[in-house]
Write a protein that holds these residues in place. Structure first.
Motif, mmCIF file in Angstrom:
data_model
loop_
_atom_site.group_PDB
_atom_site.id
_atom_site.type_symbol
_atom_site.label_atom_id
_atom_site.label_comp_id
_atom_site.label_asym_id
_atom_site.label_seq_id
_atom_site.Cartn_x
_atom_site.Cartn_y
_atom_site.Cartn_z
ATOM 1 N N ILE A 243 0.855 -1.186 0.000
ATOM 2 C CA ILE A 243 0.000 0.000 0.000
ATOM 3 C C ILE A 243 0.889 1.233 0.000
ATOM 4 C CG2 ILE A 243 -1.812 1.246 1.234
ATOM 5 C CD1 ILE A 243 -2.619 -1.470 2.472
ATOM 6 N N ALA A 244 0.690 2.094 -0.991
ATOM 7 C CA ALA A 244 1.559 3.268 -1.147
ATOM 8 C C ALA A 244 0.926 4.546 -0.621
ATOM 9 C CB ALA A 244 1.931 3.444 -2.620
ATOM 10 N N LEU A 245 -0.257 4.450 -0.024
ATOM 11 C CA LEU A 245 -0.928 5.606 0.567
ATOM 12 C C LEU A 245 -1.003 5.398 2.076
ATOM 13 C CD1 LEU A 245 -2.441 8.262 0.054
ATOM 14 C CD2 LEU A 245 -4.550 6.943 -0.192
ATOM 15 N N HIS A 246 -0.510 6.379 2.825
ATOM 16 C CA HIS A 246 -0.383 6.222 4.278
ATOM 17 C C HIS A 246 -1.206 7.287 4.997
ATOM 18 C CE1 HIS A 246 2.894 3.333 3.659
ATOM 19 N NE2 HIS A 246 3.295 4.156 2.701
ATOM 20 N N ALA A 247 -1.820 6.868 6.096
ATOM 21 C CA ALA A 247 -2.610 7.772 6.925
ATOM 22 C C ALA A 247 -1.964 7.896 8.296
ATOM 23 C CB ALA A 247 -4.043 7.250 7.061
ATOM 24 N N THR A 248 -1.748 9.116 8.732
ATOM 25 C CA THR A 248 -1.180 9.364 10.056
ATOM 26 C C THR A 248 -2.142 10.242 10.841
ATOM 27 O OG1 THR A 248 0.058 11.259 9.161
ATOM 28 C CG2 THR A 248 1.207 9.149 9.294
ATOM 29 N N PRO A 249 -2.256 10.000 12.156
ATOM 30 C CA PRO A 249 -3.175 10.811 12.963
ATOM 31 C C PRO A 249 -2.788 12.286 12.915
ATOM 32 C CG PRO A 249 -2.440 8.872 14.169
ATOM 33 C CD PRO A 249 -1.581 8.963 12.952
ATOM 34 N N ALA A 250 -3.803 13.133 12.850
ATOM 35 C CA ALA A 250 -3.597 14.574 12.857
ATOM 36 C C ALA A 250 -4.732 15.210 13.639
ATOM 37 C CB ALA A 250 -3.551 15.124 11.432
ATOM 38 N N ALA A 251 -4.572 16.476 13.950
ATOM 39 C CA ALA A 251 -5.602 17.174 14.715
ATOM 40 C C ALA A 251 -6.909 17.177 13.941
ATOM 41 C CB ALA A 251 -5.145 18.607 14.989
ATOM 42 N N GLY A 252 -7.913 16.551 14.511
ATOM 43 C CA GLY A 252 -9.223 16.537 13.892
ATOM 44 C C GLY A 252 -9.432 15.474 12.847
ATOM 45 N N GLY A 253 -8.445 14.615 12.625
ATOM 46 C CA GLY A 253 -8.644 13.586 11.611
ATOM 47 C C GLY A 253 -7.389 12.829 11.269
ATOM 48 N N TRP A 254 -7.193 12.597 9.972
ATOM 49 C CA TRP A 254 -6.058 11.828 9.471
ATOM 50 C C TRP A 254 -5.425 12.579 8.306
ATOM 51 C CZ3 TRP A 254 -4.656 7.123 11.684
ATOM 52 C CH2 TRP A 254 -5.572 6.566 12.573
ATOM 53 N N LEU A 255 -4.107 12.469 8.216
ATOM 54 C CA LEU A 255 -3.366 13.107 7.145
ATOM 55 C C LEU A 255 -2.914 12.039 6.162
ATOM 56 C CD1 LEU A 255 -2.684 16.092 6.689
ATOM 57 C CD2 LEU A 255 -0.389 15.624 7.612
ATOM 58 N N LEU A 256 -3.300 12.182 4.878
ATOM 59 C CA LEU A 256 -2.964 11.207 3.851
ATOM 60 C C LEU A 256 -1.804 11.697 3.003
ATOM 61 C CD1 LEU A 256 -6.467 10.064 2.509
ATOM 62 C CD2 LEU A 256 -5.190 9.238 4.496
ATOM 63 N N ASN A 257 -0.840 10.807 2.784
ATOM 64 C CA ASN A 257 0.287 11.085 1.908
ATOM 65 C C ASN A 257 0.633 9.822 1.137
ATOM 66 O OD1 ASN A 257 1.611 13.899 2.488
ATOM 67 N ND2 ASN A 257 1.049 13.070 4.494
ATOM 68 N N GLY A 258 0.973 9.991 -0.148
ATOM 69 C CA GLY A 258 1.397 8.831 -0.925
ATOM 70 C C GLY A 258 0.793 8.831 -2.312
ATOM 71 N N ARG A 259 0.648 7.635 -2.831
ATOM 72 C CA ARG A 259 0.255 7.485 -4.235
ATOM 73 C C ARG A 259 -0.748 6.351 -4.372
ATOM 74 N NH1 ARG A 259 2.588 4.170 -8.254
ATOM 75 N NH2 ARG A 259 2.293 4.923 -10.385
ATOM 76 N N VAL A 260 -1.664 6.517 -5.292
ATOM 77 C CA VAL A 260 -2.610 5.466 -5.672
ATOM 78 C C VAL A 260 -2.457 5.235 -7.165
ATOM 79 C CG1 VAL A 260 -5.030 4.790 -5.830
ATOM 80 C CG2 VAL A 260 -4.228 6.106 -3.854
ATOM 81 N N ALA A 261 -2.193 4.001 -7.549
ATOM 82 C CA ALA A 261 -1.944 3.697 -8.963
ATOM 83 C C ALA A 261 -3.219 3.252 -9.655
ATOM 84 C CB ALA A 261 -0.880 2.609 -9.089
ATOM 85 N N ALA A 262 -3.433 3.792 -10.846
ATOM 86 C CA ALA A 262 -4.461 3.318 -11.786
ATOM 87 C C ALA A 262 -5.849 3.237 -11.165
ATOM 88 C CB ALA A 262 -4.060 1.960 -12.354
ATOM 89 N N LEU A 263 -6.303 4.333 -10.595
ATOM 90 C CA LEU A 263 -7.665 4.389 -10.063
ATOM 91 C C LEU A 263 -8.644 4.543 -11.222
ATOM 92 C CD1 LEU A 263 -9.652 4.602 -7.679
ATOM 93 C CD2 LEU A 263 -9.270 7.077 -7.721
ATOM 94 N N ALA A 264 -9.592 3.633 -11.315
ATOM 95 C CA ALA A 264 -10.555 3.648 -12.421
ATOM 96 C C ALA A 264 -11.459 4.871 -12.343
ATOM 97 C CB ALA A 264 -11.399 2.373 -12.393
ATOM 98 N N LEU A 265 -11.622 5.551 -13.476
ATOM 99 C CA LEU A 265 -12.500 6.712 -13.623
ATOM 100 C C LEU A 265 -12.260 7.756 -12.533
ATOM 101 C CD1 LEU A 265 -15.884 5.065 -14.704
ATOM 102 C CD2 LEU A 265 -14.060 5.978 -16.126
ATOM 103 N N ALA A 266 -10.995 8.008 -12.254
ATOM 104 C CA ALA A 266 -10.664 8.974 -11.210
ATOM 105 C C ALA A 266 -11.118 10.382 -11.570
ATOM 106 C CB ALA A 266 -9.158 8.959 -10.956
ATOM 107 N N GLU A 267 -10.921 10.773 -12.831
ATOM 108 C CA GLU A 267 -11.312 12.123 -13.243
ATOM 109 C C GLU A 267 -12.821 12.290 -13.304
ATOM 110 O OE1 GLU A 267 -8.097 14.226 -15.998
ATOM 111 O OE2 GLU A 267 -8.924 12.437 -16.954
ATOM 112 N N GLN A 268 -13.543 11.220 -13.568
ATOM 113 C CA GLN A 268 -14.987 11.312 -13.753
ATOM 114 C C GLN A 268 -15.773 11.105 -12.458
ATOM 115 O OE1 GLN A 268 -12.912 9.316 -15.646
ATOM 116 N NE2 GLN A 268 -12.772 10.889 -17.256
ATOM 117 N N SER A 269 -15.129 10.536 -11.426
ATOM 118 C CA SER A 269 -15.831 10.195 -10.187
ATOM 119 C C SER A 269 -15.769 11.345 -9.188
ATOM 120 C CB SER A 269 -15.220 8.937 -9.567
ATOM 121 O OG SER A 269 -15.325 7.835 -10.445
#
Length: 377
Positions: free
Chosen positions: A132-158
């Motif tokens: 998994i290339a996307l990581h979530a770390t605890p942050a004030a009020g939620g979670w902070l996401l950093n990383g990459r997601v490969a080949a997400l289907a219909l990403a621009e249209q969704s």
């Protein structure tokens, strides 16, 4: 044991078959190949009008509230016609939110059921060699996401996506709005025509409830495998049907090539592979609809789908000879779809490795250990 579908299920399958067969003619598929459309939008509108896009979404969120059996019958018809619409990702993402998310996120499922919002999802990190290339770390009020997601289907249209993230050492699902400024998209296209995009996410803050509980992934993964396998079942079924027609008509040495023993044996092998996949898939489907755990059944189905898709696809191409790779002839599309579905499932080697890991930690396997005695007979 009754293996027959109900009359309602047969009616849904027939309606879906007619919708896809009427729209996805070879001419329309050829036109889509040469267009720049991300998916078949007129066909998607037909799916919305007939309710096919919300079968698996619960009634409380405006869906039909049906089970995996009905969804898989529709997906098999979609695969048979090569209909390029986001049926399974859209409604399984919405159903996962309806089943597992906090009430504040239920509006997404409602909008998806009405066809006003398009949802997508990505689970490739479960089988990727890179993890998994996307990581979530605890942050004030939620979670902070950093990383990459490969080949997400219909990403621009969704409008939103369920993305696989690693949070505190565990795989979880996060609901992410894809219009967020912290997301950079690099668009592309799969060889079978599906629009995709790589996501580069930098310091994206999400609310606490947008990170779904661990149970959401356990619920979604086997259903995603079943959906992909149902598509593969439809693709391979039609691939065999067309190939049988071809070998029954093509003549060589003053005989139809279907009368050659080598061709007959090759086609028999494809039929065996198809029926093995069908049996495995519907056992998985039964367990999912019955609320039974199905981790090993899902992995076995993924392996069967990858193996059947490869064997049937390459046999069909081989029997067709040079005609099968002619882009003006429809057979090449079925091989493209099989390759794409196998990739989405993670490939047969990865599925077999995961199944082996599961077996090494579980000494009880199969229906006879977790069903009542009268059901196990």
């Amino acid at each position: 044991m009754d293996f027959e579908f109900t009359e309602d299920q047969k009616a849904i399958a027939e309606m879906a078959g007619n919708v896809f067969a009427d729209y996805c003619t070879d001419d329309r598929l050829r036109q889509f190949d040469t267009s720049d459309h991300a998916f078949m939008e007129p066909l998607w509108q037909l799916c919305v009008e007939t309710g096919l896009q919300s079968l698996a979404i619960p009634q409380a969120q405006g869906g039909s509230g049906l089970g995996m059996t009905e969804l898989l019958l529709v997906l098999e018809a979609q695969g048979r016609a090569l209909g390029q619409v986001p049926l399974w990702r859209h409604q399984l993402a919405a159903a996962a939110l309806a089943q597992c998310a906090e009430p504040s996120l239920q509006a997404w499922a409602v909008e998806a059921a009405a066809g006003r919002a398009l949802l997508t999802l990505e689970l490739n990190g479960l089988t990727s060699a890179h993890g998994i290339a996307l990581h979530a770390t605890p942050a004030a009020g939620g979670w902070l996401l950093n990383g990459r997601v490969a080949a997400l289907a219909l990403a621009e249209q969704s409008h939103a996506a369920l993305l696989l993230v690693e949070a505190e050492g565990q795989p979880r699902l996060a609901l992410v709005e894809l219009s967020a400024p912290a997301i950079r998209q690099v668009p592309g296209r799969m060889t079978h025509g599906e629009a995709i995009a790589d996501l580069h996410i930098d310091e994206l803050l999400i609310d606490v409830e947008q990170l779904l509980p661990a149970s959401a992934l356990s619920w979604l993964e086997p259903r995603s495998i079943a959906a992909l396998a149902a598509l593969q079942l439809g693709v391979s079924d039609e691939q065999i049907r067309r190939t049988v027609v071809y070998v029954s008509e093509r003549r060589q040495f003053d005989r139809t090539i279907g009368s050659f023993q080598a061709v007959q044996m090759s086609m028999a092998n494809t039929h065996i592979a198809l029926e093995a996949l069908r049996s495995c898939l519907w056992q998985l489907c039964y367990r999912l609809d019955a609320g039974l755990p199905a981790p090993c059944e899902a992995l076995a189905t993924a392996w069967q789908a990858c193996e059947a898709g490869h064997l049937i696809g390459h046999t069909a191409q081989h029997v067709h000879g040079g005609i099968g790779v002619d882009l003006t002839y429809p057979m090449h599309r079925f091989l493209y779809w099989s390759r794409a579905l196998g990739s989405a499932l993670g490939g047969s080697a990865a599925s077999l490795e995961r199944l082996g890991d599961w077996l090494s930690h579980n000494d009880k396997l199969g229906w006879k250990y977790d069903l009542e005695e009268h059901q196990a007979l």
